[in-house]
Design a protein around this motif. Structure first.
Motif, short mmCIF file in Angstrom:
data_model
loop_
_atom_site.label_atom_id
_atom_site.label_comp_id
_atom_site.label_asym_id
_atom_site.label_seq_id
_atom_site.Cartn_x
_atom_site.Cartn_y
_atom_site.Cartn_z
N PHE A 3 -2.77 -19.63 -8.68
CA PHE A 3 -2.41 -18.45 -7.89
C PHE A 3 -3.60 -17.52 -7.76
CE2 PHE A 3 1.63 -20.01 -9.36
CZ PHE A 3 2.50 -19.75 -8.32
N HIS A 4 -3.78 -16.99 -6.56
CA HIS A 4 -4.84 -16.03 -6.28
C HIS A 4 -4.22 -14.79 -5.65
CE1 HIS A 4 -7.71 -19.43 -6.73
NE2 HIS A 4 -6.75 -20.10 -6.11
N GLY A 5 -4.66 -13.62 -6.03
CA GLY A 5 -4.11 -12.40 -5.47
C GLY A 5 -5.17 -11.40 -5.10
N ILE A 6 -5.07 -10.82 -3.91
CA ILE A 6 -5.98 -9.77 -3.45
C ILE A 6 -5.12 -8.57 -3.09
CG2 ILE A 6 -7.73 -9.12 -1.77
CD1 ILE A 6 -7.40 -12.57 -1.55
N THR A 60 -14.01 -11.06 -0.39
CA THR A 60 -12.95 -11.48 -1.30
C THR A 60 -11.90 -12.30 -0.58
OG1 THR A 60 -13.30 -9.45 -2.59
CG2 THR A 60 -11.28 -10.67 -3.01
N LEU A 61 -11.49 -11.86 0.60
CA LEU A 61 -10.52 -12.61 1.39
C LEU A 61 -11.04 -14.01 1.73
CD1 LEU A 61 -9.18 -10.00 3.99
CD2 LEU A 61 -7.84 -11.18 2.25
N ALA A 73 -1.60 -21.09 -4.18
CA ALA A 73 -0.92 -20.02 -3.45
C ALA A 73 -1.81 -18.78 -3.48
CB ALA A 73 0.43 -19.71 -4.09
N VAL A 74 -1.87 -18.10 -2.34
CA VAL A 74 -2.69 -16.89 -2.21
C VAL A 74 -1.80 -15.75 -1.75
CG1 VAL A 74 -4.70 -15.82 -1.12
CG2 VAL A 74 -4.70 -18.29 -1.58
N VAL A 75 -1.86 -14.63 -2.46
CA VAL A 75 -1.12 -13.43 -2.09
C VAL A 75 -2.13 -12.38 -1.64
CG1 VAL A 75 0.41 -11.57 -2.88
CG2 VAL A 75 0.70 -13.90 -3.77
N ILE A 76 -1.94 -11.85 -0.43
CA ILE A 76 -2.83 -10.82 0.11
C ILE A 76 -1.99 -9.59 0.43
CG2 ILE A 76 -4.44 -10.22 1.96
CD1 ILE A 76 -4.78 -13.30 2.37
N PHE A 77 -2.37 -8.46 -0.15
CA PHE A 77 -1.63 -7.21 0.08
C PHE A 77 -2.60 -6.15 0.55
CE2 PHE A 77 -0.36 -3.01 -1.39
CZ PHE A 77 0.90 -2.90 -0.82
N PHE A 78 -2.23 -5.45 1.63
CA PHE A 78 -3.06 -4.36 2.14
C PHE A 78 -2.20 -3.14 2.39
CE2 PHE A 78 -4.78 -1.70 5.47
CZ PHE A 78 -6.11 -1.54 5.09
N SER A 79 -2.60 -2.01 1.83
CA SER A 79 -1.92 -0.74 2.06
C SER A 79 -2.97 0.28 2.49
CB SER A 79 -1.21 -0.28 0.79
OG SER A 79 -0.54 0.95 1.01
N GLY A 80 -2.78 0.85 3.66
CA GLY A 80 -3.74 1.81 4.18
C GLY A 80 -3.53 2.03 5.66
N LEU A 122 1.11 -12.83 3.11
CA LEU A 122 0.37 -11.66 3.58
C LEU A 122 1.33 -10.49 3.74
CD1 LEU A 122 -2.15 -10.25 4.82
CD2 LEU A 122 -1.43 -11.18 7.04
N VAL A 123 1.05 -9.39 3.05
CA VAL A 123 1.87 -8.18 3.15
C VAL A 123 1.01 -7.05 3.69
CG1 VAL A 123 3.32 -6.53 1.92
CG2 VAL A 123 3.26 -8.92 1.17
N LEU A 124 1.43 -6.46 4.80
CA LEU A 124 0.68 -5.38 5.45
C LEU A 124 1.50 -4.11 5.45
CD1 LEU A 124 -0.66 -7.35 8.55
CD2 LEU A 124 -1.96 -6.72 6.51
N ASP A 125 1.12 -3.13 4.63
CA ASP A 125 1.79 -1.83 4.65
C ASP A 125 0.89 -0.85 5.39
OD1 ASP A 125 3.50 0.24 4.29
OD2 ASP A 125 3.78 -0.06 2.14
N CYS A 126 0.80 -1.09 6.69
CA CYS A 126 0.02 -0.23 7.59
C CYS A 126 0.65 -0.37 8.96
CB CYS A 126 -1.45 -0.67 7.63
SG CYS A 126 -1.70 -2.35 8.29
N CYS A 127 0.16 0.37 9.93
CA CYS A 127 0.70 0.19 11.28
C CYS A 127 -0.43 0.07 12.30
CB CYS A 127 1.67 1.30 11.66
SG CYS A 127 0.98 2.95 11.71
#
Length: 216
Positions: A3-6, A60-61, A73-80, A122-127
Motif C-alpha cells: 500500500f502507498h499513500g500520498i 511523489t505522485l 494499491a495507491v491512495v491519493i488524497f488532496f485537500s486545498g 483518488l480523493v479530491l476535497d477541492c472544487c
C-alpha cells in the motif's frame, strides 16, 4: 499487496492573493493518521503547506504511481484549492506563473493510465468552479467547456471520490474539516472491521449532501 499513500493538505500559499483555508492541513493529517494506523505497512507521504510544492507533489505522485506493481494499491488524497480550468493549486502556485506552478488533472489522468497499480483511490476535497468561500482560487482561467472529462480517470481498479462536480463548490465546515473529508472520517471510523467501499461511498455522499443543506 503493498500500500502507498500520498496525503496533501494546503491551507496557506506563497501567493498572498490566494485565500487561506482553515481545514485542508487538518484534513490531510487526519486521513494520513487514519490510514497509517489502519494499515501499519503502508508507505505514506504527508505533504502539507510549505512542503506541498508543485515539484514535490508531482515527484511523489509520479514515483508512487510508477513504482506500484500489479498487486499494489495507491491512495491519493488532496485537500486545498482547485482552479476553474481543473488544476490543483500548490503551495508555491502564483498567478504570474500559473501554468508552471499548478498540477493539471490531465497529467494525473495520464499517470493513472500508465500506472500498473491494481487499485488507485483518488480523493479530491477541492472544487473546480464556484465562489469564495469555496475551495477555489479566484481569478483563475476558465476551462473552455466548463467541465472536466472524468472518464479520463476511469478504468479497472480506479476509484475517484470528488467533493463536487466541475460546476459545483467544495465547502469547509466551521472550524472543522472539509465536508468531504469529515464525511470520509466519520464513515471510516464507524467501527466496522472491514468496509464495503461502494456502500461507504453512498454513505459519504449522503452525509455531504445533508451537511451542505444545513449550511444552506
Amino acid at each position: 499487496m503493498a500500500f502507498h499513500g500520498i496525503f496533501v493538505g494546503i491551507d496557506k500559499y506563497i501567493d498572498p492573493r490566494a485565500q487561506e483555508l482553515t481545514a485542508a492541513r487538518r484534513d490531510a493529517t487526519a486521513l494520513w493518521a487514519l490510514f497509517s494506523d489502519t494499515i501499519p505497512a503502508i508507505n505514506t507521504h504527508l505533504l502539507v503547506n510549505e512542503h506541498a510544492t508543485k515539484e514535490k507533489i508531482s515527484q511523489t505522485l509520479n514515483s508512487s504511481l510508477k513504482d506500484a506493481s500489479e498487486e499494489d494499491a495507491v491512495v491519493i488524497f488532496f485537500s486545498g484549492h482547485g482552479s476553474r480550468d481543473h488544476r490543483l493549486i500548490c503551495f508555491d502556485t502564483t498567478k504570474e506563473a500559473f501554468a508552471d506552478t499548478t498540477i493539471k488533472m490531465d497529467d494525473i489522468a495520464d499517470a493513472f493510465k500508465s500506472s500498473k497499480a491494481k487499485v488507485i483511490l483518488l480523493v479530491l476535497d477541492c472544487c473546480f468552479s464556484g465562489k469564495a468561500p469555496a475551495r477555489i482560487m479566484e481569478d483563475t482561467p476558465v476551462a473552455r467547456d466548463g467541465s472536466f472529462p472524468w472518464e479520463t480517470l476511469a478504468g479497472k481498479g480506479r476509484i475517484i471520490i470528488s467533493a463536487s462536480a466541475a460546476n459545483e463548490v467544495a465547502l469547509e465546515t466551521v472550524g472543522g474539516h472539509g465536508l468531504l473529508s469529515a464525511a470520509i472520517l466519520q464513515v471510516m471510523q464507524a467501527g466496522q472491521e472491514t468496509i464495503d467501499l461502494f456502500a461507504a461511498m453512498g454513505q459519504i455522499a449522503n452525509t455531504v449532501r445533508a451537511e451542505a443543506l444545513k449550511m444552506g
